[in-house]
Design a protein around this motif. Structure first.
Motif, PDB file in Angstrom:
ATOM      1  N   GLY A 248      56.285 -29.057  68.490  1.00 34.02           N
ATOM      2  CA  GLY A 248      55.085 -28.609  67.897  1.00 34.02           C
ATOM      3  C   GLY A 248      54.499 -29.513  67.180  1.00 34.02           C
ATOM      4  N   GLU A 249      54.312 -30.836  67.502  1.00 34.92           N
ATOM      5  CA  GLU A 249      53.668 -31.786  67.036  1.00 34.92           C
ATOM      6  C   GLU A 249      52.204 -31.541  67.518  1.00 34.92           C
ATOM      7  OE1 GLU A 249      52.689 -36.539  67.997  1.00 34.92           O
ATOM      8  OE2 GLU A 249      54.227 -35.691  69.215  1.00 34.92           O
ATOM      9  N   GLY A 250      51.357 -31.375  66.419  1.00 36.63           N
ATOM     10  CA  GLY A 250      49.881 -31.122  66.449  1.00 36.63           C
ATOM     11  C   GLY A 250      49.368 -29.462  66.822  1.00 36.63           C
ATOM     12  N   LEU A 251      50.672 -28.736  67.024  1.00 33.50           N
ATOM     13  CA  LEU A 251      50.403 -27.722  67.468  1.00 33.50           C
ATOM     14  C   LEU A 251      49.580 -26.656  66.613  1.00 33.50           C
ATOM     15  CD1 LEU A 251      50.493 -25.404  69.831  1.00 33.50           C
ATOM     16  CD2 LEU A 251      53.143 -24.895  69.194  1.00 33.50           C
ATOM     17  N   ALA A 252      49.946 -26.668  65.144  1.00 33.28           N
ATOM     18  CA  ALA A 252      49.234 -25.829  64.113  1.00 33.28           C
ATOM     19  C   ALA A 252      48.023 -25.971  64.131  1.00 33.28           C
ATOM     20  CB  ALA A 252      50.145 -25.978  62.964  1.00 33.28           C
ATOM     21  N   ALA A 253      47.637 -27.334  64.037  1.00 30.06           N
ATOM     22  CA  ALA A 253      46.151 -27.621  63.792  1.00 30.06           C
ATOM     23  C   ALA A 253      45.262 -27.169  64.980  1.00 30.06           C
ATOM     24  CB  ALA A 253      46.012 -29.330  63.551  1.00 30.06           C
ATOM     25  N   GLU A 254      45.999 -27.345  66.425  1.00 31.37           N
ATOM     26  CA  GLU A 254      44.975 -27.155  67.454  1.00 31.37           C
ATOM     27  C   GLU A 254      44.858 -25.611  67.745  1.00 31.37           C
ATOM     28  OE1 GLU A 254      43.220 -28.933  69.086  1.00 31.37           O
ATOM     29  OE2 GLU A 254      44.372 -30.880  68.037  1.00 31.37           O
ATOM     30  N   THR A 255      46.189 -24.816  67.496  1.00 34.63           N
ATOM     31  CA  THR A 255      46.105 -23.545  67.379  1.00 34.63           C
ATOM     32  C   THR A 255      45.122 -22.689  66.402  1.00 34.63           C
ATOM     33  OG1 THR A 255      48.261 -23.341  68.057  1.00 34.63           O
ATOM     34  CG2 THR A 255      47.442 -21.211  67.523  1.00 34.63           C
ATOM     35  N   GLU A 256      45.098 -23.362  65.183  1.00 33.62           N
ATOM     36  CA  GLU A 256      44.210 -22.930  64.070  1.00 33.62           C
ATOM     37  C   GLU A 256      42.647 -23.329  64.620  1.00 33.62           C
ATOM     38  OE1 GLU A 256      43.085 -23.535  59.247  1.00 33.62           O
ATOM     39  OE2 GLU A 256      44.436 -25.119  60.428  1.00 33.62           O
ATOM     40  N   ARG A 257      42.359 -24.497  65.198  1.00 35.23           N
ATOM     41  CA  ARG A 257      41.148 -24.596  65.805  1.00 35.23           C
ATOM     42  C   ARG A 257      40.567 -23.653  66.939  1.00 35.23           C
ATOM     43  NH1 ARG A 257      39.198 -30.538  68.496  1.00 35.23           N
ATOM     44  NH2 ARG A 257      36.805 -29.657  69.127  1.00 35.23           N
ATOM     45  N   LEU A 258      41.580 -23.568  67.660  1.00 38.26           N
ATOM     46  CA  LEU A 258      41.292 -22.419  68.943  1.00 38.26           C
ATOM     47  C   LEU A 258      41.006 -21.014  67.984  1.00 38.26           C
ATOM     48  CD1 LEU A 258      41.329 -21.644  71.711  1.00 38.26           C
ATOM     49  CD2 LEU A 258      43.859 -21.253  71.745  1.00 38.26           C
ATOM     50  N   HIS A 259      41.898 -20.683  67.120  1.00 43.74           N
ATOM     51  CA  HIS A 259      41.530 -19.298  66.492  1.00 43.74           C
ATOM     52  C   HIS A 259      40.321 -19.440  65.632  1.00 43.74           C
ATOM     53  CE1 HIS A 259      42.526 -16.634  62.825  1.00 43.74           C
ATOM     54  NE2 HIS A 259      42.624 -15.830  63.977  1.00 43.74           N
ATOM     55  N   LYS A 260      39.731 -20.401  65.184  1.00 43.74           N
ATOM     56  CA  LYS A 260      38.486 -20.330  64.551  1.00 43.74           C
ATOM     57  C   LYS A 260      37.338 -20.449  65.647  1.00 43.74           C
ATOM     58  CE  LYS A 260      40.057 -22.516  60.438  1.00 43.74           C
ATOM     59  NZ  LYS A 260      39.864 -23.807  59.418  1.00 43.74           N
ATOM     60  N   SER A 261      37.625 -20.940  66.873  1.00 38.90           N
ATOM     61  CA  SER A 261      36.688 -20.895  67.847  1.00 38.90           C
ATOM     62  C   SER A 261      36.257 -19.609  68.743  1.00 38.90           C
ATOM     63  CB  SER A 261      36.803 -22.135  68.875  1.00 38.90           C
ATOM     64  OG  SER A 261      37.067 -23.224  68.155  1.00 38.90           O
ATOM     65  N   CYS A 262      37.279 -18.491  68.355  1.00 36.54           N
ATOM     66  CA  CYS A 262      37.103 -17.333  69.237  1.00 36.54           C
ATOM     67  C   CYS A 262      37.079 -16.150  68.435  1.00 36.54           C
ATOM     68  CB  CYS A 262      38.323 -17.165  70.493  1.00 36.54           C
ATOM     69  SG  CYS A 262      39.794 -16.779  69.831  1.00 36.54           S
ATOM     70  N   ARG A 263      36.764 -15.162  69.119  1.00 34.67           N
ATOM     71  CA  ARG A 263      36.515 -13.834  68.362  1.00 34.67           C
ATOM     72  C   ARG A 263      38.082 -13.557  67.860  1.00 34.67           C
ATOM     73  NH1 ARG A 263      33.030  -9.655  67.543  1.00 34.67           N
ATOM     74  NH2 ARG A 263      33.907  -7.573  67.425  1.00 34.67           N
ATOM     75  N   ARG A 264      38.721 -13.346  68.936  1.00 34.09           N
ATOM     76  CA  ARG A 264      40.192 -12.828  68.764  1.00 34.09           C
ATOM     77  C   ARG A 264      41.106 -13.601  69.528  1.00 34.09           C
ATOM     78  NH1 ARG A 264      40.377  -6.594  70.402  1.00 34.09           N
ATOM     79  NH2 ARG A 264      42.827  -6.950  69.299  1.00 34.09           N
ATOM     80  N   LEU A 265      42.447 -14.150  69.160  1.00 41.75           N
ATOM     81  CA  LEU A 265      43.335 -14.681  69.584  1.00 41.75           C
ATOM     82  C   LEU A 265      44.633 -13.802  69.719  1.00 41.75           C
ATOM     83  CD1 LEU A 265      44.581 -17.486  70.778  1.00 41.75           C
ATOM     84  CD2 LEU A 265      44.933 -18.405  68.734  1.00 41.75           C
ATOM     85  N   ILE A 266      44.783 -13.548  71.171  1.00 37.64           N
ATOM     86  CA  ILE A 266      45.961 -12.640  71.513  1.00 37.64           C
ATOM     87  C   ILE A 266      47.012 -13.541  72.115  1.00 37.64           C
ATOM     88  CG2 ILE A 266      46.917 -10.705  72.453  1.00 37.64           C
ATOM     89  CD1 ILE A 266      43.794  -9.545  72.400  1.00 37.64           C
ATOM     90  N   TRP A 267      48.312 -13.510  71.335  1.00 36.58           N
ATOM     91  CA  TRP A 267      49.482 -14.249  71.793  1.00 36.58           C
ATOM     92  C   TRP A 267      50.087 -13.274  72.679  1.00 36.58           C
ATOM     93  CZ3 TRP A 267      53.355 -17.102  68.466  1.00 36.58           C
ATOM     94  CH2 TRP A 267      54.237 -17.769  69.266  1.00 36.58           C
ATOM     95  N   LEU A 268      50.630 -13.449  74.112  1.00 36.43           N
ATOM     96  CA  LEU A 268      51.600 -12.643  74.649  1.00 36.43           C
ATOM     97  C   LEU A 268      52.786 -13.352  74.695  1.00 36.43           C
ATOM     98  CD1 LEU A 268      49.266 -11.036  77.333  1.00 36.43           C
ATOM     99  CD2 LEU A 268      49.863 -10.206  75.044  1.00 36.43           C
ATOM    100  N   ASN A 269      54.033 -12.882  74.245  1.00 36.51           N
ATOM    101  CA  ASN A 269      55.180 -13.662  74.276  1.00 36.51           C
ATOM    102  C   ASN A 269      56.221 -12.934  75.015  1.00 36.51           C
ATOM    103  OD1 ASN A 269      57.641 -15.142  73.964  1.00 36.51           O
ATOM    104  ND2 ASN A 269      56.833 -15.795  71.832  1.00 36.51           N
ATOM    105  N   PRO A 270      56.894 -13.536  76.042  1.00 38.99           N
ATOM    106  CA  PRO A 270      58.038 -12.452  77.113  1.00 38.99           C
ATOM    107  C   PRO A 270      59.235 -12.313  76.227  1.00 38.99           C
ATOM    108  CG  PRO A 270      57.529 -14.527  78.212  1.00 38.99           C
ATOM    109  CD  PRO A 270      56.492 -14.486  77.016  1.00 38.99           C
ATOM    110  N   LEU A 271      59.469 -13.250  75.119  1.00 37.18           N
ATOM    111  CA  LEU A 271      60.706 -13.274  74.675  1.00 37.18           C
ATOM    112  C   LEU A 271      60.850 -12.078  73.416  1.00 37.18           C
ATOM    113  CD1 LEU A 271      61.420 -16.891  73.610  1.00 37.18           C
ATOM    114  CD2 LEU A 271      62.104 -15.821  75.616  1.00 37.18           C
ATOM    115  N   LEU A 272      59.613 -11.176  73.335  1.00 42.68           N
ATOM    116  CA  LEU A 272      59.837 -10.134  72.629  1.00 42.68           C
ATOM    117  C   LEU A 272      60.531  -9.015  73.096  1.00 42.68           C
ATOM    118  CD1 LEU A 272      56.141  -9.981  70.933  1.00 42.68           C
ATOM    119  CD2 LEU A 272      58.226 -10.534  69.940  1.00 42.68           C
ATOM    120  N   ARG A 273      60.875  -9.164  74.363  1.00 40.76           N
ATOM    121  CA  ARG A 273      61.698  -8.211  75.055  1.00 40.76           C
ATOM    122  C   ARG A 273      63.198  -8.063  74.298  1.00 40.76           C
ATOM    123  NH1 ARG A 273      62.932 -12.705  78.178  1.00 40.76           N
ATOM    124  NH2 ARG A 273      65.065 -12.883  78.885  1.00 40.76           N
ATOM    125  N   PHE A 274      63.520  -9.148  73.645  1.00 41.50           N
ATOM    126  CA  PHE A 274      64.832  -9.098  72.816  1.00 41.50           C
ATOM    127  C   PHE A 274      64.543  -8.619  71.419  1.00 41.50           C
ATOM    128  CE2 PHE A 274      65.347 -12.938  75.611  1.00 41.50           C
ATOM    129  CZ  PHE A 274      66.297 -12.494  76.631  1.00 41.50           C
TER     130      PHE A 274
END
Length: 332
Positions: A248-274
């Motif tokens: 997770g090095e630098g991941l929080a900051a880059e995800t936040e920057r991506l979130h602020k740059s777009c209208r909506r950020l949708i995360w699809l995670n296949p592990l949610l099947r559990f």
């Protein structure tokens, strides 16, 4: 007699860009069909088309196409064909966004003075009928960022089908794959032939089924591609299980920057099947706090739910997301 294609023959039959479509073999795709025999004789000036290739072309593409579907893939041939059929029929409806351009309207709103004055001139200067205009609407651009690391390999074939379907269904779709590096595969997925598209993607991407450096790849996207593809209210779909080799090095900051740059950020995670899944890994904890929606992506039914998600009009963050954020904190 039938023709055996050479690089010289393909380059001599290139067409002006305005006449080229996905049925025509472009020079940058020539390496896939060199020395392949055609089903008909090619005359001077004839373009080279994919439909003119013998079925042997499929065997030549098989190596790269199989490489692109991932290691450990469990889909049978019947399931593969069914997935292709269902995804081709799936119509994603996007929230319409207003643009700067306007069009004629039948109900009161913004006055159209030019049309109104022209109408008055035709009726001797009398205000015969007030004309109106309204803003045009257009679906927002879509950006897909898909994880192709080893932990995601069992889902790669279905996700590539989804990306190919999205890219060919509408314009302004940009597709990226990432593992340890970021690769733009938008142009290759625009081919209507799914086998050719997968072959080109498989030949281009070098980090299939390896490690994952999500923070590093998002940093490259934010630095190199963000301003090019995230304009005009773009929606970003991030497909990943959140397992990061760099802890997770630098991941929080880059995800936040991506979130602020777009209208909506949708995360699809296949592990949610559990049922017992919680975003408690280092990477998942860093990402969950900066997304607007958190959805599964492990089967065709979960991908069909995208229609509801993308067409939703209202608040930016989805209901229930706060519970996932709290679950990530409890996992510390």
């Amino acid at each position: 007699p039938n023709s055996v294609l050479t690089m010289e023959m393909i380059s001599q039959r290139s067409l002006p860009e305005q006449f080229v479509n996905s049925d025509i073999v472009k020079p940058d795709s020539a390496s896939y069909i060199v020395n392949v025999r055609t089903t008909r004789a090619l005359h001077s000036g004839d373009p080279v088309r994919w439909v003119d290739m013998y079925d042997a072309k499929r065997e030549k593409l098989a190596f790269f196409a199989n490489r692109a579907v991932g290691v450990g893939e469990t889909m049978t041939a019947d399931e593969w064909r069914e997935a292709q059929r269902l995804l081709a029929q799936m119509q994603l409806i996007f929230e319409p966004l207003p643009t700067r351009r306007t069009r004629t309207a039948s109900h009161p709103g913004r006055p159209d003075w030019r049309a109104t004055l022209q109408g008055m001139a035709r009726h001797g200067g009398e205000l015969w009928d007030m004309r109106w205009r309204q803003r045009r609407t257009r679906p927002a651009p879509l950006v897909v960022l898909a994880d192709i690391s080893g932990s995601m390999s069992r889902y790669s074939r279905m996700l590539l089908l989804l990306m190919h379907s999205l890219t060919n269904d509408r314009d302004r779709v940009h597709s990226f794959l990432f593992g340890t590096r970021l690769t733009n595969v938008t142009r290759h997925l625009r081919h209507r032939d799914i086998d050719l598209a997968l072959a080109q993607v498989g030949a281009l991407v070098q980090d299939w089924a390896g490690g994952t450096r999500i923070g590093s790849c998002l940093k490259e996207f934010n630095r190199v591609w963000s301003r090019r593809v995230l304009g005009q209210g773009a929606v970003v779909i991030l497909i990943s299980d959140g397992l990061d080799r760099d802890a997770g090095e630098g991941l929080a900051a880059e995800t936040e920057r991506l979130h602020k740059s777009c209208r909506r950020l949708i995360w699809l995670n296949p592990l949610l099947r559990f049922d017992a899944y919680a975003p408690i890994s280092t990477g998942a904890r860093a990402m969950i706090r900066h997304v607007d929606d958190f959805r599964p992506a492990h089967n065709l039914d979960s991908l069909r739910d995208l229609t509801t998600v993308l067409s939703r009009v209202g608040t930016r963050r989805a209901e229930g997301l706060t519970e996932w954020v709290e679950a990530s904190r409890d996992g510390r």
